[in-house]
Design a protein around this motif. Structure first.
Motif: not given
Lengths: 339, 284
Positions: A57, A63, B65, B67, B117, B133, B135-136, B140
């Motif tokens: 994910g 990443f 966007r 998800r 996704e 996703m 966490l990303a 970010q």
């Protein structure tokens, strides 16, 4: 090799997309990395299935996750997650398996990395790298980072002997490394056991057997051209691996030879044959028990080279007989051939 | 069919009905599908896409966007229908569902279908990817939110609870899990096979903010989602009590319809209940 990997990773983490994900392995050894890249290191606990899918994910959001754990926990326990979430989805995730072969020689079969290549080499999209020493580990780590797509990097632990000399040339995915040239026998191997192979090659040299040694650090894709060249130029191949021969390098080489119409090459596979090594001690102790020390490799190599020499003599004699038969047919009077 | 729902918006109610019509037409055309697992999530998807999800045709690769991951990938007929209705691809493409040459298989493929996704199908995977996703986005500093739709039977997978622990530990307030709690799994009632109750308490004890709603009540779904993303510092799970097969009376709550396709008589009955005059024209 582990320290070499982490040192290289620490440098590569200048790329802020790189994030290292741990499954609760690596206390102390990641201290320097953590000091320099504190925002790019996460310990997600002892939960590898979730870890692998989370990495997928995160990769989808830009990443480049390096997921690090002991081989059986990293790729065997969550195998279906590796297959579906990393390979099927073709995510840019790097799986770093520590403890290749018998690196954890005191900890028993639960910690041995001896079937990982078998279960991973059949997966689409996955590049598999098995470096031989600390220098090559750094090179492979850099190559994994540069490669767009899933990579499995399997490395040893602690101090591993140097295999490459300083002038080892570029590390290229899919390209084997020639460690030693020879004409009587080719030994194909990967990982830390190459140090035994090089000692064996010297022992063979003393017996008058000239040995080509190929470092197959890239197991997928395999350098099939190097395999075929060894078959055609030498004709006698010994594969050596601290891993199961079923699905390991030996099987990959055998498949390549058969697919390339080189099935007449003499091939012997050294490695594990469906057995757990339930002994403890040093890596050398375990290799000794399994017949994978340099002397064992040299013995097998010498035997194979002698077999090949004998076969060559026999086929030369048979070839001469064939020629004679053709000659006799050719001189039969015209009109005596049956339709 | 939507009589039990609080009417949030007539357009949403009409959309949900149309999606049920489309899913039936797809299943019949394909000669089989997971019909009832799709029907139980249609009201959830309709409200999410109409009122909450920041994802539109053309924004499928926008890093900001929202998800949505359908962790219970076998309910994909509903997802395909809503993606088509919202313009991610033509409605006529639904005719190819599960057929040779179609991008729309029995489980969703992220590389083929705009707006998907994660390629799901094996239970217990998509939820964990959704956590990655979320966490990303958090790392970010993006405003993107992540929705994951799980089955209740899926919550028997150990990876769900591995993920539940991690998401709470990581304080992912940008993550909403919705459990389609229809009470049924492949071979029968969840409670008779490997019970999950008390489901809310389980999630709560894992550190999640929990809400329990009627998963067919559009207004309740809408309010719960709005509230969920006002919670900061921890993820939210919506236990959506649903009826498997919702919309076709004889399918509702019957485990066998997880796999079955209606026969001719049953199909006529389903069409009548869903207001379909001509099944062949539904996907045009």
């Amino acid at each position: 090799m582990r320290n070499a990997f982490i040192a290289e990773l620490t440098e590569l983490a200048e790329d802020e997309r790189l994030i290292t994900l741990l499954a609760d392995n690596g206390i102390i050894v990641y201290d320097e990395y953590a000091r320099r890249r504190p925002k790019q290191l996460l310990n997600l606990g002892i939960a590898e299935s979730n870890l692998i899918a989370m990495a997928a994910g995160m990769a989808g959001s830009g990443f480049i996750p390096f997921v690090y754990s002991i081989i059986p926990f990293l790729v065997m326990r969550p195998y279906e997650f590796v297959r579906d979430d990393i390979c099927y989805q073709n995510r840019n995730v790097k799986l770093v398996g520590i403890g290749a072969g018998y690196a954890y020689s005191t900890l028993g079969p639960t910690h041995h990395g001896t079937e990982d290549v078998s279960i991973l080499s059949c997966l689409p999209n996955l590049t598999i790298l098995s470096p031989a020493d600390p220098l090559e580990t750094r090179q492979a780590t850099r190559a994994a980072h540069e490669h767009e797509g899933p990579v499995y990097l399997r490395i040893g632990t602690g101090r591993n002997p140097d295999v490459l000399d300083g002038d080892s040339g570029a590390f290229t995915i899919g390209r084997a490394r020639l460690l030693r040239e020879g004409s009587d026998l080719a030994i194909l191997s990967h990982g830390t056991i190459l140090s035994e192979v090089l000692v064996a090659a010297k022992q063979l040299e003393r017996q008058g057997i000239s040995t080509r040694v190929l470092n197959m650090h890239s197991l997928s894709p395999l350098d099939s051209a190097a395999v075929v060249a060894a078959a055609k130029e030498i004709g006698t191949i010994l594969t050596v691996e601290e891993h199961s021969i079923f699905g390991g390098l030996g099987s990959l080489v055998a498949t390549t030879l058969m697919e390339s119409q080189c099935g007449d090459a003499n091939l012997k596979l050294m490695g594990l044959k469906r057995r757990f090594c339930e002994s403890y001690g040093s890596v050398e102790d375990l290799r000794k028990e399994l017949g994978l020390l340099a002397t064992d490799i040299a013995r097998a190599g010498a035997e194979l080279a002698r077999e090949r020499a004998a076969t060559k003599q026999t086929s030369r004699a048979a070839g001469a007989a064939d020629v004679r038969q053709i000659d006799q047919a050719d001189i039969q009077p015209a009109g005596t051939h049956k339709a | 069919m939507t009589n039990s729902s609080t009417c949030l918006d007539p357009d949403i109610a009409a959309s949900a009905l149309r999606l049920r019509q489309m899913v039936l037409a797809m299943a019949v055309q394909a000669g089989g599908a997971h019909l009832t697992p799709a029907y139980s999530i249609i009201d959830l998807l309709t409200v999410i896409y109409a009122r909450h999800l920041n994802l539109h045709p053309g924004s499928e690769t926008d890093p900001d966007r929202d998800r949505l991951v359908l962790s219970k990938g076998h309910g994909c007929a509903a997802l395909y229908a809503i993606l088509a209705e919202r313009g991610f691809f033509p409605v006529r493409d639904l005719k190819g569902f599960c057929s040779a040459g179609s991008k729309l298989g029995g489980h969703p493929d992220m590389h083929k279908i705009p707006g998907v996704e994660a390629s799901t199908g094996s239970l217990g995977h998509g939820f964990c990817s959704a956590i990655g996703m979320a966490l990303a986005a958090k790392l970010q500093g993006r405003s993107a939110r992540t929705f994951a739709i799980l089955g209740d039977g899926e919550c028997q997978e150990g990876s769900i609870w591995e993920g539940a622990m991690a998401a709470a530990q990581l304080e992912l307030g940008n993550l909403l899990a919705i459990v389609d709690a229809n009470g049924l799994q492949g071979m029968g009632r969840v409670e008779n096979i490997n019970t999950l109750e008390p489901l809310c308490d389980k999630w709560s004890s894992f550190g999640w903010d929990t809400m329990e709603i009627d998963g067919h009540d559009h207004a309740a779904i809408d309010a719960a989602i709005t509230r969920a993303f006002n919670v900061t510092g921890r993820p939210t799970v919506l236990i959506a009590r649903t009826i498997k097969g919702k919309g076709v009376s004889y399918m509702e709550g019957e485990a066998i319809w997880h796999y079955r396709l209606p026969n001719e008589t049953e199909l006529e009955q389903a069409c009548a209940q869903l207001g379909i005059d001509d099944l062949n024209s539904v996907l045009t």
